[in-house]
Scaffold this motif. Structure first.
Motif, PDB file in Angstrom:
ATOM      1  N   SER A 162       0.813  -1.221   0.000  1.00 49.67           N
ATOM      2  CA  SER A 162       0.000   0.000   0.000  1.00 49.67           C
ATOM      3  C   SER A 162       0.845   1.268   0.000  1.00 49.67           C
ATOM      4  O   SER A 162       0.305   2.377  -0.050  1.00 49.67           O
ATOM      5  CB  SER A 162      -0.924   0.014   1.227  1.00 49.67           C
ATOM      6  N   MET A 169       2.218   3.632  -6.488  1.00 46.01           N
ATOM      7  CA  MET A 169       1.960   2.609  -5.474  1.00 46.01           C
ATOM      8  C   MET A 169       2.781   1.356  -5.790  1.00 46.01           C
ATOM      9  O   MET A 169       2.787   0.876  -6.932  1.00 46.01           O
ATOM     10  CB  MET A 169       0.473   2.266  -5.416  1.00 46.01           C
ATOM     11  N   ASP A 171       2.363  -1.791  -4.846  1.00 44.08           N
ATOM     12  CA  ASP A 171       1.548  -2.967  -5.144  1.00 44.08           C
ATOM     13  C   ASP A 171       2.378  -4.233  -4.904  1.00 44.08           C
ATOM     14  O   ASP A 171       3.419  -4.188  -4.274  1.00 44.08           O
ATOM     15  CB  ASP A 171       0.990  -2.901  -6.563  1.00 44.08           C
TER      16      ASP A 171
END
Length: 412
Positions: A162, A169, A171
């Protein structure tokens, strides 16, 4: 304290650092997949059977690595093999980050398990050579660090996924890159160390053909194969089970997986000395039976007894290090050969185990209705039941081995 003593202590410290930190990054690389799998499954549109096949193919990479690592250890030494295994995991992290097609991702994941397989053998051989006293305690202590990192790995992975870095981001792809980059730490420890046993003459070793005539070695294969399938499958399937069967959030399901590895690591830390006192074989029987009972009770009891999934970790945690301690004690000069043989065959069990779990889930879902809530629940319960069944078979195999060794007065 003279100079020679200080050098010896420093070297032993570096050896321990390589083992302990090695198990920490090993635990992280193995168990960050729990929170990542649902996202990987979504990104590449995989069903449970395809997911099981993916995990089996990666276990195959692990198996392939186990088959050639002992040869590399004899030619290049444990130091070089350890460094290569850590480096391969870092490289795989880079490739996973860059993967946007399923074939490229599967290949990158496969490479990571090649590194994991090499590392597994190297750390096991090193532990067998160094821990000549209190073998069971020290083996469990070193594997405690695997459990410790596995405890925090799911929550750590969830948090890292996150994170936003430079407006992007991370991920699951960025998470793998960040986590696998930690392998730089044990590389440094290995570079600062030397390792024992590489100068052992080949004529002092027992051949693999001779070792395989020992029925105890084959029974250890059974114990380790089913025990490890039961252990590793939790990291791959528990989060998936809780999210889909009980509609838990990713954070809640990851917390339960972390709780599993908390009891897993505490078991190795606190119960390790019991293996030296009770005996290695009796320990495997009792601990694997405990894990099986907890798993079956958790499935039968539904969501209210889901905490028993976590409790089962204390039992199954003891199997791998206790088997390694048994091998180190029974085959002191041939531990590398015996470990490679047992772990390689164990890898075959892992390949089959993950595939069977995925196949069972899909098969039972079809029987009850593949798209219905009941079908999904029953399928996941049946698949997870395979994990408990493996722990039960591990206990039964231990009982057979106990009877064989007791009859020959060779109990360890």
């Amino acid at each position: 304290m003279n100079l020679q003593t200080r050098k010896s202590r420093h070297m032993y410290t570096m050896q321990l650092a390589t083992i302990f930190i090695g198990f920490i990054v090993f635990g992280i690389s193995e168990n960050i997949k729990g929170p990542a799998i649902p996202r990987i499954q979504f990104d590449f549109n995989l069903d449970e059977q395809q997911l099981g096949t993916l995990l089996s193919l990666n276990a195959l990479g692990y198996l392939i690595a186990c088959s050639f690592t002992a040869v590399l250890v004899r030619k290049w030494g444990i130091k070089a093999v350890s460094i290569i295994s850590f480096a391969s995991m870092i490289i795989s992290g880079v490739f996973i980050y860059l993967s946007h097609t399923y074939p490229f991702f599967a290949s990158s994941y496969f490479l990571m398990y090649i590194g994991n397989g090499m590392l597994e053998i190297a750390l096991a051989i090193l532990g067998a050579r160094i821990f000549v006293k209190n073998t069971g305690t020290m083996m469990n202590l070193s594997h405690f660090f695997y459990g410790l990192s596995s405890t925090v790995a799911p929550l750590l992975a969830t948090g890292v996924m996150s994170l936003t870095v430079f407006g992007h981001m991370l991920d699951w792809r960025g998470m793998y890159l960040a986590m696998l980059s930690l392998c730089l730490l044990p590389i440094v420890a290995a570079l600062l160390s030397t390792f024992p046993g590489d100068d052992l003459q080949h004529e002092d070793r027992t051949s693999l053909k001779t070792l395989t005539r020992d029925p105890a070695l084959w029974m250890m294969v059974m114990i380790l194969s089913f025990g490890v399938v039961s252990e590793l499958a939790v990291g791959g399937w528990l989060v998936n089970f809780l999210e889909k069967a009980y509609s838990w959030s990713t954070v809640e399901a990851s917390s339960m997986l972390s709780a599993f590895f908390l009891t897993f690591s505490l078991g190795r830390l606190l119960l390790g000395p019991l293996t030296d006192r009770m005996g290695f074989v009796l320990s495997t029987i009792l601990f694997s039976a405990f894990s099986a009972i907890c798993t079956f009770a958790a499935i039968a009891g539904g969501e209210r007894l889901a905490f028993l999934f976590a409790v089962s970790g204390a039992g199954i945690a003891m199997i791998y290090p206790t088997v390694m301690a048994f091998i180190a004690r029974r085959y002191p000069k041939d531990s590398d050969t015996a470990i490679t043989f047992v772990v390689t065959l164990m890898g075959i069990g892992s390949v089959i185990g993950n595939y069977v779990i995925g196949w069972v889930i899909e098969g039972v879902k079809i029987v009850y209705g593949a798209t219905t809530e009941l079908g999904i629940l029953r399928g996941l319960q049946a698949g997870y039941g395979v994990i408990g069944l493996c722990a039960a078979i591990c206990a039964i195999s231990g009982i057979i081995l106990y009877g064989y060794l007791k009859k020959r007065q060779e109990l360890i």
